[in-house]
Scaffold this motif. Structure first.
Motif, PDB file in Angstrom:
ATOM      1  N   LYS A 233     -56.290  69.105  55.955  1.00 35.13           N
ATOM      2  CA  LYS A 233     -55.719  68.316  57.077  1.00 35.13           C
ATOM      3  C   LYS A 233     -56.534  68.509  58.104  1.00 35.13           C
ATOM      4  CE  LYS A 233     -51.328  68.375  59.706  1.00 35.13           C
ATOM      5  NZ  LYS A 233     -50.043  68.952  59.724  1.00 35.13           N
ATOM      6  N   PHE A 234     -57.146  69.756  58.569  1.00 41.32           N
ATOM      7  CA  PHE A 234     -58.001  69.969  59.579  1.00 41.32           C
ATOM      8  C   PHE A 234     -59.471  70.016  59.103  1.00 41.32           C
ATOM      9  CE2 PHE A 234     -53.927  72.387  60.110  1.00 41.32           C
ATOM     10  CZ  PHE A 234     -53.706  72.003  61.672  1.00 41.32           C
ATOM     11  N   LYS A 235     -59.660  69.175  58.289  1.00 45.75           N
ATOM     12  CA  LYS A 235     -61.160  69.026  57.996  1.00 45.75           C
ATOM     13  C   LYS A 235     -62.136  68.293  58.986  1.00 45.75           C
ATOM     14  CE  LYS A 235     -64.200  67.243  54.099  1.00 45.75           C
ATOM     15  NZ  LYS A 235     -64.106  66.613  52.901  1.00 45.75           N
ATOM     16  N   SER A 236     -61.422  67.504  59.672  1.00 46.88           N
ATOM     17  CA  SER A 236     -62.052  66.753  60.688  1.00 46.88           C
ATOM     18  C   SER A 236     -62.578  67.856  61.814  1.00 46.88           C
ATOM     19  CB  SER A 236     -61.317  65.636  61.504  1.00 46.88           C
ATOM     20  OG  SER A 236     -61.700  65.114  62.471  1.00 46.88           O
ATOM     21  N   ASP A 237     -63.713  67.414  62.486  1.00 50.28           N
ATOM     22  CA  ASP A 237     -64.152  68.584  63.336  1.00 50.28           C
ATOM     23  C   ASP A 237     -63.824  67.849  64.696  1.00 50.28           C
ATOM     24  OD1 ASP A 237     -65.890  70.441  64.317  1.00 50.28           O
ATOM     25  OD2 ASP A 237     -67.535  69.368  64.596  1.00 50.28           O
ATOM     26  N   ASP A 238     -63.146  66.879  64.854  1.00 51.97           N
ATOM     27  CA  ASP A 238     -62.499  66.247  66.156  1.00 51.97           C
ATOM     28  C   ASP A 238     -61.927  67.199  66.985  1.00 51.97           C
ATOM     29  OD1 ASP A 238     -62.400  64.033  68.019  1.00 51.97           O
ATOM     30  OD2 ASP A 238     -60.333  63.949  67.141  1.00 51.97           O
ATOM     31  N   ALA A 239     -62.218  67.394  67.952  1.00 54.61           N
ATOM     32  CA  ALA A 239     -61.305  68.636  68.554  1.00 54.61           C
ATOM     33  C   ALA A 239     -59.835  68.142  69.052  1.00 54.61           C
ATOM     34  CB  ALA A 239     -61.964  69.079  70.129  1.00 54.61           C
ATOM     35  N   GLU A 240     -59.718  66.795  69.348  1.00 49.52           N
ATOM     36  CA  GLU A 240     -58.468  66.177  69.742  1.00 49.52           C
ATOM     37  C   GLU A 240     -57.546  65.985  68.456  1.00 49.52           C
ATOM     38  OE1 GLU A 240     -57.497  65.315  72.613  1.00 49.52           O
ATOM     39  OE2 GLU A 240     -59.471  65.714  73.552  1.00 49.52           O
ATOM     40  N   SER A 241     -58.018  65.693  67.363  1.00 45.05           N
ATOM     41  CA  SER A 241     -57.268  65.627  66.192  1.00 45.05           C
ATOM     42  C   SER A 241     -56.915  67.172  65.870  1.00 45.05           C
ATOM     43  CB  SER A 241     -58.047  65.030  65.101  1.00 45.05           C
ATOM     44  OG  SER A 241     -57.415  65.291  63.588  1.00 45.05           O
ATOM     45  N   CYS A 242     -57.684  68.182  65.861  1.00 40.65           N
ATOM     46  CA  CYS A 242     -57.310  69.453  65.628  1.00 40.65           C
ATOM     47  C   CYS A 242     -56.182  70.043  66.432  1.00 40.65           C
ATOM     48  CB  CYS A 242     -58.530  70.396  65.693  1.00 40.65           C
ATOM     49  SG  CYS A 242     -59.768  70.223  64.218  1.00 40.65           S
ATOM     50  N   GLY A 243     -56.482  69.794  67.965  1.00 43.00           N
ATOM     51  CA  GLY A 243     -55.549  70.022  69.005  1.00 43.00           C
ATOM     52  C   GLY A 243     -54.103  69.583  68.651  1.00 43.00           C
ATOM     53  N   ARG A 244     -54.031  68.256  68.256  1.00 44.54           N
ATOM     54  CA  ARG A 244     -52.885  67.567  67.992  1.00 44.54           C
ATOM     55  C   ARG A 244     -52.061  68.333  66.584  1.00 44.54           C
ATOM     56  NH1 ARG A 244     -55.250  62.892  69.136  1.00 44.54           N
ATOM     57  NH2 ARG A 244     -55.601  62.447  66.821  1.00 44.54           N
ATOM     58  N   ASN A 245     -52.928  68.538  65.749  1.00 45.88           N
ATOM     59  CA  ASN A 245     -52.171  68.993  64.417  1.00 45.88           C
ATOM     60  C   ASN A 245     -51.753  70.551  64.695  1.00 45.88           C
ATOM     61  OD1 ASN A 245     -52.623  66.790  62.947  1.00 45.88           O
ATOM     62  ND2 ASN A 245     -54.875  67.330  62.137  1.00 45.88           N
ATOM     63  N   LEU A 246     -52.507  71.210  65.413  1.00 50.98           N
ATOM     64  CA  LEU A 246     -52.213  72.650  65.823  1.00 50.98           C
ATOM     65  C   LEU A 246     -50.920  72.559  66.634  1.00 50.98           C
ATOM     66  CD1 LEU A 246     -55.442  74.419  66.665  1.00 50.98           C
ATOM     67  CD2 LEU A 246     -54.119  74.672  64.571  1.00 50.98           C
ATOM     68  N   TYR A 247     -50.922  71.596  67.621  1.00 45.70           N
ATOM     69  CA  TYR A 247     -49.590  71.642  68.358  1.00 45.70           C
ATOM     70  C   TYR A 247     -48.659  71.199  67.498  1.00 45.70           C
ATOM     71  CZ  TYR A 247     -46.496  71.055  72.242  1.00 45.70           C
ATOM     72  OH  TYR A 247     -45.289  71.156  73.243  1.00 45.70           O
ATOM     73  N   SER A 248     -48.501  70.478  66.679  1.00 45.60           N
ATOM     74  CA  SER A 248     -47.270  70.311  65.799  1.00 45.60           C
ATOM     75  C   SER A 248     -46.786  71.523  65.226  1.00 45.60           C
ATOM     76  CB  SER A 248     -47.734  69.119  64.576  1.00 45.60           C
ATOM     77  OG  SER A 248     -48.844  69.747  63.704  1.00 45.60           O
ATOM     78  N   LEU A 250     -47.043  74.538  66.550  1.00 48.83           N
ATOM     79  CA  LEU A 250     -46.398  75.378  67.322  1.00 48.83           C
ATOM     80  C   LEU A 250     -45.087  74.620  67.864  1.00 48.83           C
ATOM     81  CD1 LEU A 250     -49.430  75.655  70.131  1.00 48.83           C
ATOM     82  CD2 LEU A 250     -48.415  77.367  68.432  1.00 48.83           C
ATOM     83  N   GLU A 251     -44.671  73.209  67.644  1.00 49.31           N
ATOM     84  CA  GLU A 251     -43.460  72.604  67.751  1.00 49.31           C
ATOM     85  C   GLU A 251     -42.515  73.190  67.039  1.00 49.31           C
ATOM     86  OE1 GLU A 251     -43.249  69.101  70.563  1.00 49.31           O
ATOM     87  OE2 GLU A 251     -42.879  71.257  70.844  1.00 49.31           O
ATOM     88  N   THR A 252     -42.870  73.275  65.647  1.00 56.05           N
ATOM     89  CA  THR A 252     -41.936  73.466  64.219  1.00 56.05           C
ATOM     90  C   THR A 252     -41.693  75.032  64.756  1.00 56.05           C
ATOM     91  OG1 THR A 252     -43.518  72.131  63.076  1.00 56.05           O
ATOM     92  CG2 THR A 252     -42.021  74.173  61.985  1.00 56.05           C
ATOM     93  N   LEU A 253     -42.730  75.916  65.205  1.00 53.42           N
ATOM     94  CA  LEU A 253     -42.106  77.237  65.289  1.00 53.42           C
ATOM     95  C   LEU A 253     -41.110  77.409  66.813  1.00 53.42           C
ATOM     96  CD1 LEU A 253     -45.923  79.052  65.334  1.00 53.42           C
ATOM     97  CD2 LEU A 253     -43.924  79.646  63.699  1.00 53.42           C
ATOM     98  N   SER A 286     -50.279  69.376  74.267  1.00 55.33           N
ATOM     99  CA  SER A 286     -49.216  69.841  74.913  1.00 55.33           C
ATOM    100  C   SER A 286     -48.378  69.254  76.144  1.00 55.33           C
ATOM    101  CB  SER A 286     -49.040  71.606  75.268  1.00 55.33           C
ATOM    102  OG  SER A 286     -50.121  71.572  76.332  1.00 55.33           O
ATOM    103  N   ASN A 287     -49.410  68.425  76.937  1.00 58.64           N
ATOM    104  CA  ASN A 287     -48.846  68.104  78.065  1.00 58.64           C
ATOM    105  C   ASN A 287     -47.827  66.935  77.604  1.00 58.64           C
ATOM    106  OD1 ASN A 287     -50.395  69.785  79.476  1.00 58.64           O
ATOM    107  ND2 ASN A 287     -52.170  68.142  79.608  1.00 58.64           N
ATOM    108  N   LYS A 288     -48.089  66.263  76.549  1.00 58.11           N
ATOM    109  CA  LYS A 288     -47.033  65.066  76.215  1.00 58.11           C
ATOM    110  C   LYS A 288     -45.627  65.676  76.034  1.00 58.11           C
ATOM    111  CE  LYS A 288     -50.817  63.125  73.663  1.00 58.11           C
ATOM    112  NZ  LYS A 288     -51.515  62.637  72.473  1.00 58.11           N
ATOM    113  N   SER A 289     -45.323  67.106  75.449  1.00 56.35           N
ATOM    114  CA  SER A 289     -44.132  67.165  75.385  1.00 56.35           C
ATOM    115  C   SER A 289     -43.431  67.741  76.642  1.00 56.35           C
ATOM    116  CB  SER A 289     -43.982  68.268  74.535  1.00 56.35           C
ATOM    117  OG  SER A 289     -44.617  69.588  75.084  1.00 56.35           O
ATOM    118  N   GLY A 290     -44.165  68.372  77.768  1.00 58.95           N
ATOM    119  CA  GLY A 290     -43.637  68.774  78.837  1.00 58.95           C
ATOM    120  C   GLY A 290     -42.899  70.149  78.716  1.00 58.95           C
ATOM    121  N   ALA A 291     -42.899  70.718  77.577  1.00 61.40           N
ATOM    122  CA  ALA A 291     -42.086  71.865  77.224  1.00 61.40           C
ATOM    123  C   ALA A 291     -43.378  72.927  77.280  1.00 61.40           C
ATOM    124  CB  ALA A 291     -41.375  71.945  75.801  1.00 61.40           C
TER     125      ALA A 291
END
Length: 853
Positions: A233-248, A250-253, A286-291
Motif C-alpha cells: 500500500k505504501f510502496k509508492s515513493d510519492d510523499a503526497e500519496s504516503c501522507g494521505r494513507n498515513l492520515y487515513s 490517524l482518522e481511524t485512531l 490533515s488540512n482537509k478534515s479541519g480536525a
C-alpha cells in the motif's frame, strides 16, 4: 512489585492453561487447580483470587464462553475494570469460537490476542505484568507547573482566525513536551478515554515503517501478510500519496478515541530546520478534515519559513521551567511522594534542577531515599545534573549483577520490549526483580512495554565499560532474541512492538535468511539495515556500516528517496573514514544516479568529506559549496564548512558558519567545539569579550549531548587553561579527556601540549607516540592529525633546542599545504642563539618562501 494474572478458562482447556501457568509461575498467576484457597465456598474463593490480581486473562474458546463459571468471572472482571480494581483484560482467542458472545462492554476494555502456543501466550501476559508494574511507579499527575505554557498553546490552537489541525512542540528532551500535548487534548476532548501512543519518526523510515508502528496503536499483533499488505500500500515513493494513507490511519485512531504523537528522530524536522517531505504531506492532508489530528514533538526548533509554510500547525517552543513553575512542581511531587522539605531546600532544588523535570525527579528520589538535608548536602556523590558528570550518579547507584547485565543489554539495543526481558534470565522472577530494582532506582524507564535507560544516565552508561556486553555475549543475546521471534511462527503473528528489536537481533545473529528463521526474516524491513548502519557508524565500526548500508541499498525499490539517500550517504562516509576511494566513488555514483537535487547534493557532500579527510581543503570547500546550493541551511554541511575554515585558519568564517548551524542545532557538541576552538584562536584571551563568549560556549558544551564519547568539554577547558598558563588545571582537564576518550588522537595531542608547556618533554613524547598510534585506522586517514603531530614535533624539537630537527619537520608540513612563517621564524631566531648547524640553509628556505626578510 509485579502483580498477578487471573487465568479464566473452561475445564476442557486445562492442558493449555496449565502450561501457561507453569511458564508464568505461581508468584504471578492465579490458577484454580494450584492457587485457589481450599475450605471456602466456590465463589468466595474466586473473589479472593480476583483481589490479588491486576490482569484478567480470558481463554475465550467456545467451551469457555458457554461455561456458567466463566460467565460469572467475566461479569466480575467487567465490574472491577470499571471501578479500577482491575487494570487490564486480555482475551486469548485460541480457537476463535464464541467471541460474539463476549459482552460488548467487556470488549471495550479488552485486548484481543490470537495466540495458541503456551510460550507466546505466557510472553504476552508477562509483558503486560511488567508494563503495569512500571506504570504503578509513575505519578498520576505528570502535568504540574506549566499553566502559563498550557494557556499559550491553547491560545494558538483556539485562534479564531486559523483552523488548526496539528500541534508541534519543540524543546529539549524531558521538558514535558508530550505532557503538554496530552494536557491540551484532555482539556479540549474530555471524551478521550485511551492513552496516547508515541511513534518515532526516523529520517530513514519509509511510510510502510510508520504505518506498521501506527498499526500497533490499534492491534498488539501483526502477521507477515499484514506487513506485506502495508508495504504494498505504501510502496509508492510519492510523499503526497504516503501522507494521505498515513492520515487515513490517524482518522481511524481518532474514531476509536486514540491519538498518536510523532516523536522526531530526524524524520519530521530536516537538517535545514524545515519539515521533511513525508511530514509535510501528512500535515497537508490533515488540512482537509479541519480536525486536530497531527501531533509532533521535536528537539530542533522549526525555522521561520517552516512556521509560515504551515499556518494550520500550532508551533510552540517549550523552554525549561521558570523558578515559580519549578517550585510548584517540586511542592506537589514532594507531597505525592511523602517527602518533607523546608522552603530553603525547595529553593535549593529549584536552582540545581535548572528547569528540567527529569532533574527534579531524580533529586526528589534521592531526598526520599536519604534525609533531605543529607541528600542535598552530598549531591556530588548522590546526584549530578550535567551530562558530563552523570557518571558520578551512575557510580553512586548500587546495582546487582542482573541489574548491570540488563543495563548492558539496553546500552546495546537502546530499548528492549518487555516480551524479551524474561528470555534474558533463567526465571521470570529474576526478570521481575531486575525491572523492579532498576525502576525503583530510576535507572530505566518504561513506555508502552518498551524499556530504555533513563535519559540522564544514557551518556554515562554508554561510556562506562562495565556496561559493554562484548561480542560473544552480544551474539548470544541476538540469537536468543531471533529465536524468540521465531517462536511465534505457529501463531502466525507477532507483537508489533518487538519487530524492530527482534529483526535487528536476527540480522546481527546472522540468521535472517536461514531455514531455521526464514519465517522471522519476513518481518525484517530495509530500515532495520539502515538503523544498524547508522549505529555502526556512530560506534566507528565502519566496515560493518558499509555492509549494512549495502544491504539496505539492495532494497532500493522498497525505500523512499530520503531513506535511499541516507543509506548511500552512510556508505560513502564510512568508506571515506577507511580511505576506501573505490567505495566512495561507488556511493557518489549511486547518489548521482537518482533524479533528485538532494541526492546530488548528498553526493557532493560525500566527495567534500572525503577530500577533507585527504587534506585537500580547496577541493573539499568547492564540493561543500556545490552541495550548499541545494542544502542551504543543512547542519552537517555548515558544520563541515566551519571545521574546514578552522583547519585553514579562517577563524572569522568558522565562527560565522558555526553560529549559523547553532540556530538549528543549538545543543550540538561538535559545532560548539568548533566555535570554542575558533574563538580561542581569534579573540584576545584577556578581553571581556573572550571571557563572555568562551564561558558561555563552554557552559553550553558541558551540557550538550554527545553520543560519540568525545570529550569536547574537557579538551576546550584544557586549551583555555593552557592559554592562561594554568598548567595544573589544564593537565587535569587533559587527563579527563584521555580517560573519557582513550581511543582518540586528539586527547593525547592536547595532553602532550600541556606537558610540553610545563617542561615535561619525556611525557610529551609519550603522548605524541600515543597520538600517532591512534591516527591511522585506514588508508589516507586523518591527514589533519598528521599535520598537527608534525606541529607538535616542531614544538618538542624547539623545546629541546634541536633546531635542525625542527626545520626538517617544518619542511614536511609543505605536503599538507600548510605555510607557517611564524613557526619557522621562531626556529631561526632561537637557532641564532643556539646550534647554528644548517642555519644558513634554514634562512634561505625562509627567505625564499616569505619575501621581504
Amino acid at each position: 512489585m509485579i502483580g498477578k494474572v487471573f487465568l479464566s478458562h473452561s475445564s476442557a482447556d486445562k492442558p493449555l492453561v496449565e502450561a501457561v501457568y507453569k511458564i508464568v509461575g505461581e508468584r504471578f498467576a492465579e490458577y484454580d487447580a494450584a492457587t485457589f484457597e481450599g475450605g471456602l465456598p466456590n465463589w468466595e474463593v474466586i473473589v479472593r483470587a480476583f483481589e490479588r490480581c491486576q490482569i484478567f486473562a480470558l481463554f475465550a474458546t467456545s467451551k469457555a464462553i458457554g461455561s456458567r463459571w466463566v460467565q460469572n468471572e467475566i461479569r466480575e472482571a467487567r465490574q472491577r475494570i470499571k471501578d479500577d480494581r482491575l487494570k487490564r483484560i486480555l482475551v486469548f482467542t485460541t480457537d476463535g469460537g464464541g467471541i460474539s458472545d463476549i459482552p460488548e462492554n467487556l470488549r471495550e476494555f479488552a485486548a484481543f490476542l490470537t495466540l495458541t502456543k503456551p510460550s507466546t501466550i505466557a510472553q504476552a501476559i508477562q509483558r503486560h505484568l511488567l508494563e503495569l508494574s512500571a506504570i504503578d511507579r509513575q505519578d498520576e499527575d505528570d502535568f504540574v507547573g506549566r499553566d502559563a505554557e498550557l494557556a499559550q498553546i491553547k491560545g494558538l490552537v483556539l485562534d479564531p482566525d486559523k483552523e488548526i489541525t496539528g500541534i508541534s512542540v519543540s524543546g529539549l528532551a524531558l521538558l514535558g513536551r508530550r505532557a503538554l500535548i496530552n494536557q491540551v487534548m484532555r482539556n479540549l476532548y474530555p471524551s478521550l478515554s485511551r492513552p496516547n501512543r508515541v511513534v518515532d519518526f526516523h529520517i530513514f523510515q519509509s511510510c510502510a515503517d510508520i504505518a506498521i508502528d501506527l498499526y500497533g496503536s490499534v492491534n498488539e499483533l501483526i502477521s507477515p501478510e499484514t506487513i506485506s499488505d502495508l508495504r504494498q500500500k505504501f510502496k509508492s515513493d510519492d510523499a503526497e500519496s504516503c501522507g494521505r494513507n498515513l492520515y487515513s490511519i490517524l482518522e481511524t485512531l481518532a474514531a476509536q478515541k486514540q491519538y498518536v504523537i510523532f516523536s522526531d528522530r530526524g524524520g519530521i524536522i530536516n537538517h535545514s530546520g524545515s519539515l521533511t517531505n513525508i511530514a509535510s504531506a501528512v500535515v497537508k492532508s490533515s488540512n482537509k478534515s479541519g480536525a486536530l489530528r497531527v501531533f509532533f514533538v521535536t528537539t530542533r526548533k522549526p525555522v521561520a519559513r517552516a512556521r509560515s509554510a504551515f499556518p494550520n500547525i500550532a508551533f510552540f517552543d517549550l523552554n525549561p521551567m521558570n523558578a515559580e513553575a519549578a517550585r510548584q512542581y517540586i511542592v506537589q511531587k514532594s507531597r505525592t511522594r511523602h517527602i518533607s522539605l523546608t522552603a530553603n531546600q525547595i529553593g535549593q532544588i529549584v536552582e540545581l534542577g535548572r528547569g528540567h523535570v527529569q532533574n527534579y525527579d531524580f533529586i526528589l528520589e534521592k531526598c526520599k531515599l536519604y534525609p533531605p538535608a543529607i541528600a542535598l548536602g552530598n549531591l556530588d556523590d548522590i546526584y549530578e545534573v550535567s551530562r558530563d558528570r552523570s557518571r558520578k550518579l551512575l557510580d553512586s547507584i548500587e546495582l546487582s549483577e542482573n541489574g548491570k547485565f540488563f543495563v548492558s543489554v539496553l546500552n546495546h539495543y537502546f530499548n528492549v520490549p518487555a516480551e524479551f526481558i524474561p528470555a534474558l534470565f533463567d526465571k521470570f522472577e529474576d526478570a521481575a526483580e531486575v525491572c523492579n530494582e532498576l525502576l525503583d532506582k530510576h535507572v530505566i524507564v518504561e513506555e508502552h512495554g518498551i524499556y530504555s535507560i533513563s535519559a540522564p544516565l544514557v551518556e554515562a552508561a554508554g561510556r562506562d565499560r562495565r556496561f559493554d556486553l562484548g561480542s560473544e555475549r552480544t551474539g548470544a543475546i541476538a540469537i536468543k532474541f531471533a529465536t524468540l521471534l521465531a517462536e511465534y511462527k505457529d501463531d502466525g503473528v507477532i507483537p508489533v512492538n518487538i519487530i524492530d528489536a527482534a529483526s535487528i537481533a536476527s540480522i546481527e545473529a546472522g540468521t535472517a535468511g536461514t531455514t531455521a528463521t526464514n519465517w522471522s526474516s519476513q518481518f525484517i524491513l530495509p530500515s532495520h539495515y539502515i538503523y544498524l548502519a547508522r549505529h555502526a557508524y556512530n560506534k566507528r565500526q565502519y566496515e560493518k556500516a558499509i555492509d549494512y548500508s549495502n544491504s539496505a541499498i539492495s532494497y532500493q525499490a522498497s525505500l523512499t528517496n530520503a531513506a535511499y539517500i541516507y543509506a548511500c550517504r552512510t556508505l560513502g562516509l564510512s568508506a571515506a573514514r577507511l580511505g576506501d576511494d573505490a567505495t566512495v566513488k561507488s556511493a557518489v555514483a549511486k547518489l548521482n544516479a537518482v533524479d533528485d537535487v538532494y541526492s546530488k547534493a548528498a553526493g557532493a557532500f560525500v566527495r567534500g568529506f572525503n577530500f577533507r579527510l585527504l587534506g585537500d581543503f580547496p577541493a573539499a570547500e568547492a564540493e561543500f559549496h556545490r552541495a550548499r546550493e541545494t542544502l542551504r541551511d543543512d547542519v552537517s554541511l555548515l558544520r563541515e564548512l566551519a571545521l574546514l575554515s578552522l583547519l585553514t585558519r579562517d577563524y572569522e568564517k568558522a565562527i560565522d558558519y558555526a553560529d549559523s548551524a547553532l540556530i538549528v542545532a543549538s545543543d550540538s557538541a561538535y559545532i560548539l567545539d568548533i566555535l570554542a576552538r575558533s574563538l580561542a584562536a581569534t579573540l584576545d584571551r584577556h578581553s571581556l569579550e573572550y571571557d563572555f563568549r568562551m564561558l558561555d560556549v563552554l557552559k553550553r558544551l558541558e551540557r550538550a549531548s554527545d553520543r560519540n564519547n568525545y570529550s569536547f568539554y574537557q579538551l576546550r577547558s584544557a586549551e583555555k587553561d593552557l592559554a592562561l598558563s594554568r598548567y595544573p588545571a589544564a593537565l587535569q582537564s587533559a587527563n579527563d579527556a584521555v580517560r573519557i576518550s582513550p581511543d582518540l588522537a586528539a586527547t593525547y595531542l592536547m595532553r602532550a601540549k600541556v606537558h610540553l608547556a610545563s617542561g615535561k618533554i619525556k611525557e610529551a613524547r609519550e603522548d605524541r607516540d600515543a597520538a600517532k598510534a591512534r591516527t591511522h585506522t585506514g588508508k589516507n586517514r586523518h591527514r589533519y592529525f598528521d599535520a598537527e603531530i608534525l606541529r607538535l614535533e616542531i614544538e618538542i624539537a624547539i623545546k629541546a633546542r634541536r633546531w635542525t630537527e625542527a626545520t626538517v619537520h617544518h619542511k614536511s608540513l609543505e605536503q599538507f599545504g600548510v605555510s607557517d612563517s611564524d613557526t619557522l621564524g621562531r626556529i631561526i631566531a632561537r637557532g641564532i642563539n643556539g646550534d647554528r648547524t644548517n642555519l644558513d640553509a634554514s634562512v634561505r628556505l625562509w627567505a625564499s618562501q616569505y619575501k621581504g626578510y
